[in-house]
Enzyme design. Sequence first.
Site, PDB file in Angstrom:
ATOM      1  N   HIS A   1       0.801  -1.226   0.000  1.00  0.00           N
ATOM      2  CA  HIS A   1       0.000   0.000   0.000  1.00  0.00           C
ATOM      3  C   HIS A   1       0.833   1.276   0.000  1.00  0.00           C
ATOM      4  CE1 HIS A   1       1.029  -0.066   4.237  1.00  0.00           C
ATOM      5  NE2 HIS A   1       0.621   1.173   4.330  1.00  0.00           N
TER       6      HIS A   1
HETATM    7  C1  UD1 Z   1      -2.299   5.196   6.006  1.00  0.00           C
HETATM    8  C2  UD1 Z   1      -1.063   5.667   6.777  1.00  0.00           C
HETATM    9  C3  UD1 Z   1       0.022   4.600   6.688  1.00  0.00           C
HETATM   10  C4  UD1 Z   1      -0.496   3.248   7.137  1.00  0.00           C
HETATM   11  C5  UD1 Z   1      -1.737   2.924   6.303  1.00  0.00           C
HETATM   12  C6  UD1 Z   1      -2.333   1.584   6.660  1.00  0.00           C
HETATM   13  C7  UD1 Z   1      -0.558   8.070   6.847  1.00  0.00           C
HETATM   14  C8  UD1 Z   1       0.328   9.111   6.317  1.00  0.00           C
HETATM   15  N1  UD1 Z   1      -0.514   6.876   6.221  1.00  0.00           N
HETATM   16  O1  UD1 Z   1      -1.958   5.101   4.640  1.00  0.00           O
HETATM   17  O2  UD1 Z   1       1.094   4.966   7.528  1.00  0.00           O
HETATM   18  O3  UD1 Z   1       0.501   2.279   6.937  1.00  0.00           O
HETATM   19  O4  UD1 Z   1      -2.706   3.941   6.512  1.00  0.00           O
HETATM   20  O5  UD1 Z   1      -3.378   1.284   5.801  1.00  0.00           O
HETATM   21  O6  UD1 Z   1      -1.294   8.322   7.776  1.00  0.00           O
HETATM   22  N2  UD1 Z   1      -9.413   4.632   1.442  1.00  0.00           N
HETATM   23  C9  UD1 Z   1     -10.622   3.996   1.300  1.00  0.00           C
HETATM   24  N3  UD1 Z   1     -11.218   3.537   2.437  1.00  0.00           N
HETATM   25  C10 UD1 Z   1     -10.692   3.671   3.672  1.00  0.00           C
HETATM   26  C11 UD1 Z   1      -9.465   4.338   3.796  1.00  0.00           C
HETATM   27  C12 UD1 Z   1      -8.834   4.801   2.675  1.00  0.00           C
HETATM   28  O7  UD1 Z   1     -11.126   3.850   0.202  1.00  0.00           O
HETATM   29  O8  UD1 Z   1     -11.298   3.212   4.636  1.00  0.00           O
HETATM   30  C13 UD1 Z   1      -8.732   5.115   0.223  1.00  0.00           C
HETATM   31  C14 UD1 Z   1      -8.934   6.600   0.036  1.00  0.00           C
HETATM   32  O9  UD1 Z   1      -9.228   6.821  -1.294  1.00  0.00           O
HETATM   33  C15 UD1 Z   1      -7.603   7.207   0.382  1.00  0.00           C
HETATM   34  C16 UD1 Z   1      -6.615   6.077   0.128  1.00  0.00           C
HETATM   35  O10 UD1 Z   1      -7.333   4.884   0.360  1.00  0.00           O
HETATM   36  O11 UD1 Z   1      -7.320   8.341  -0.378  1.00  0.00           O
HETATM   37  C17 UD1 Z   1      -5.412   6.124   1.039  1.00  0.00           C
HETATM   38  O12 UD1 Z   1      -5.824   6.237   2.416  1.00  0.00           O
HETATM   39  P1  UD1 Z   1      -5.012   7.141   3.440  1.00  0.00           P
HETATM   40  O13 UD1 Z   1      -5.647   7.029   4.778  1.00  0.00           O
HETATM   41  O14 UD1 Z   1      -4.805   8.492   2.891  1.00  0.00           O
HETATM   42  O15 UD1 Z   1      -3.565   6.488   3.451  1.00  0.00           O
HETATM   43  P2  UD1 Z   1      -3.079   4.977   3.502  1.00  0.00           P
HETATM   44  O16 UD1 Z   1      -2.404   4.681   2.221  1.00  0.00           O
HETATM   45  O17 UD1 Z   1      -4.157   4.035   3.955  1.00  0.00           O
END
Ligand code: UD1
Length: 359
Positions: A206
Amino acid sequence: MRIVHLIAAARPNFMKIAPLYHAFSRQKWARPVIVHTGQHYDRNMFADFFRDLGLPDPHVSLGLGSGTHAEQTGGVMIAYEKVLFESRPDLVIVVGDVNSTVACTLAAVKLGIRTAHLEAGLRSFDRTMPEEINRVVTDAIADHLWTPSRDGDTNLLREGVDPEKIRMVGNIMIDSLVMMTPAIEAEDARWRFGLEGSDYGVVTLHRPSNVDDKDTLATLCQALRRIADRTPLIFPVHPRTRKQLDAFGLADHLARHKNIILTEPLGYKAFMNLVFGARFAVTDSGGLQEETTYLGIPCVTLRPNTERPVTVDQGTNVLGTPDTLEADLEKAMAKKGRTVPEMWDGRTADRVVELVHGF
Ligand code: UD1
C-alpha cells in the site's frame, strides 16, 4: 477516575489500541475513551477490525475521511481540539505514525494535556516517507515516549530527548497477536480460500512508493506472477492499491494468474489466519514485518529502509526491491537464527497501565 483518550485513525492503529483499551478497562481508576478520527472508514478497513478485536464503537468519532496530508492533519487537529475543549482528558495516548498521530499530539500538547506516544523512537531516516515526518514531530513534542525496542531509545537519545521521558515498554502489536491467537486459529480463512494444508505466500502492498508509480507497480506485478508460477499467492488489496491497479490497467493481469487470489482487505482474524499458515510474506507494511518476525515466517519488505531494524537484525525480515524480489525472497527463506526481540511478549499494555498508574 482518570480519563485516558486512545487515538485510533487508520487500520494499523486498531491492533495497537485494542490491548490498551482492554487493559485500562480492567482498572478501577481508569476510563479509556476511544477517539476515532475517521481516516480509515470502510467496513473492512475499520468496523471489521473493531469487531474482531472486541472493541466497542468509538466513544468519539471525528468523522474526518480521506484527503491530502494537510487536509487530514489540519482537519483532525481542528476537530480534536473542539473535543478537548469540551472534556479534558487526564492523558492522551497516540500510537504509530499516521497523520492523526501527529495531529492529535499537536492539539493536545498545545492545550497542556499530558500526551504519550506508544511506538516512539522508530526511525527510517527517510524523510520522503510521510510517516517519518509524523514520527519525528510527534516525538519532539509528546511528554512520554514509549518505545518498542532498544533502537528506539538510542534514536531518541541521539536526538537529545530527556532520558526521563523515554521508557521501553515493548511491542504492542504483539499483545494483540498473543491475545487473539486462539480466535485467529479458530478462523476458517485458509480453508475458505482453498489454501489449507498447501504452501502459499501472503502479499500486502500500500505504500505510495510502491503503488503510485505505474512502472514500479507493473514491475512488482510481473515479479508476483513469476513467484506465483511456483507458489500460490493471496493478496488482500488495500483501497489505495486497488485504485492504482485499476487506474494502470494492471488488476486483470494479476487476477488472471491461476495461482493469484486477489481479495478485498480482510479483518484481523481472517488475515492473521492466512499469515499463520503462510510459507512467506511479501509486504510493505510496518506491522507485518513485526508479526512475521514474531511468528518466524520469512518476510520480504519492499522498501529501501525500515524503521524496524530489529526485524532484520534479529528477525525473519529482508529488505527488497521490485526488480530483485525473487532473489530477495530466496534470501529471506534461507535466513537462519531468528530471535524474538526483547519485550515482544504480549505484556506491553500491562507495562503501559503500570506506568500510567504511577503518574
Ligand atoms: C495510512 C497511513 C500509513 C499506514 C496505512 C495503513 C498516513 C500518512 N498513512 O496510509 O502509515 O501504513 O494507513 O493502511 O497516515 N481509502 C478507502 N477507504 C478507507 C481508507 C482509505 O477507500 O477506509 C482510500 C482513500 O481513497 C484514500 C486512500 O485509500 O485516499 C489512502 O488512504 P489514506 O488514509 O490516505 O492512506 P493509507 O495509504 O491508507
